[in-house]
Design an enzyme around this catalytic site. Structure first.
Site, mmCIF file in Angstrom:
data_model
loop_
_atom_site.group_PDB
_atom_site.id
_atom_site.type_symbol
_atom_site.label_atom_id
_atom_site.label_comp_id
_atom_site.label_asym_id
_atom_site.label_seq_id
_atom_site.Cartn_x
_atom_site.Cartn_y
_atom_site.Cartn_z
ATOM 1 N N THR A 178 0.718 -1.371 -0.179
ATOM 2 C CA THR A 178 0.094 -0.420 0.277
ATOM 3 C C THR A 178 0.763 1.658 0.276
ATOM 4 O O THR A 178 1.762 1.389 0.010
ATOM 5 C CB THR A 178 -0.981 0.198 0.954
ATOM 6 O OG1 THR A 178 -0.415 0.302 2.703
ATOM 7 C CG2 THR A 178 -1.784 -1.342 0.913
ATOM 8 N N ASP A 179 0.145 2.093 -0.638
ATOM 9 C CA ASP A 179 0.834 3.513 -0.358
ATOM 10 C C ASP A 179 0.235 4.280 0.501
ATOM 11 O O ASP A 179 -0.734 4.098 1.615
ATOM 12 C CB ASP A 179 0.791 4.505 -1.545
ATOM 13 C CG ASP A 179 0.043 4.240 -2.069
ATOM 14 O OD1 ASP A 179 -1.538 4.599 -1.387
ATOM 15 O OD2 ASP A 179 -0.606 4.872 -3.071
ATOM 16 N N GLN A 180 0.822 5.800 0.709
ATOM 17 C CA GLN A 180 0.271 6.874 1.511
ATOM 18 C C GLN A 180 -1.216 7.223 1.616
ATOM 19 O O GLN A 180 -1.433 7.140 2.786
ATOM 20 C CB GLN A 180 1.244 8.375 1.268
ATOM 21 C CG GLN A 180 0.948 9.021 2.623
ATOM 22 C CD GLN A 180 1.721 10.360 2.222
ATOM 23 O OE1 GLN A 180 2.283 10.562 0.917
ATOM 24 N NE2 GLN A 180 2.116 11.308 3.375
#
Length: 144
Positions: A15-17
């Site tokens: 996952t990203d920010q």
């Protein structure tokens, strides 16, 4: 038509920010699906490479419809969308746990010699794969 189903659980590292799966990870998921597809046909990517044949990506397309988040379960459906004997195009659809279509895409591959990168014809260098790919392209028989 032969279609494989590969289930994966979304890992936090994917996952990203924003808390959703980073777009580049879907390409890795395509590879997981493609590897399973090949394995279900009775073949092995590592064995092919040991035999001096590589299958680089020549084109990739992806469409994002709905995101995945950490802890979700994704099901990757993979099939052979087109096969010419020189080029193989794999199709992908990734569904969430609610069976909603979230990601679609294709990847195109050619075979090349590991040393020279010159194109190879599958029928000549991997005749068993060629036969299996032709069979995998056939539509499913409709029940009457």
């Amino acid at each position: 038509m032969h279609v494989t189903h590969t289930e994966i659980e979304v890992r936090y590292a994917e996952t990203d920010q924003m808390g959703v799966v980073h777009h580049a990870n879907y390409l890795v998921w395509f590879e997981l699906g493609r590897t399973r597809f090949i394995k279900e046909l009775g073949f092995s990517y590592p064995k092919m490479e040991e035999d001096g044949v590589l299958a680089p990506v020549t084109d990739i397309n992806i469409s994002y419809k709905k995101p995945f988040r950490y802890g979700d379960t994704a099901t990757i459906k993979t099939w052979l969308d087109d096969y010419t004997g020189l080029r193989a195009i794999y199709g992908y659809e990734i569904y969430n746990e609610q069976d909603e279509l979230c990601i679609t895409g294709t990847s195109s591959h050619v075979l090349v010699d590991k040393e020279t990168f010159k194109p190879l014809i599958m029928k000549k260098v991997l005749p068993d794969w060629h036969k299996a790919y032709k069979e995998a392209m056939k539509p499913l028989q409709q029940e009457r």
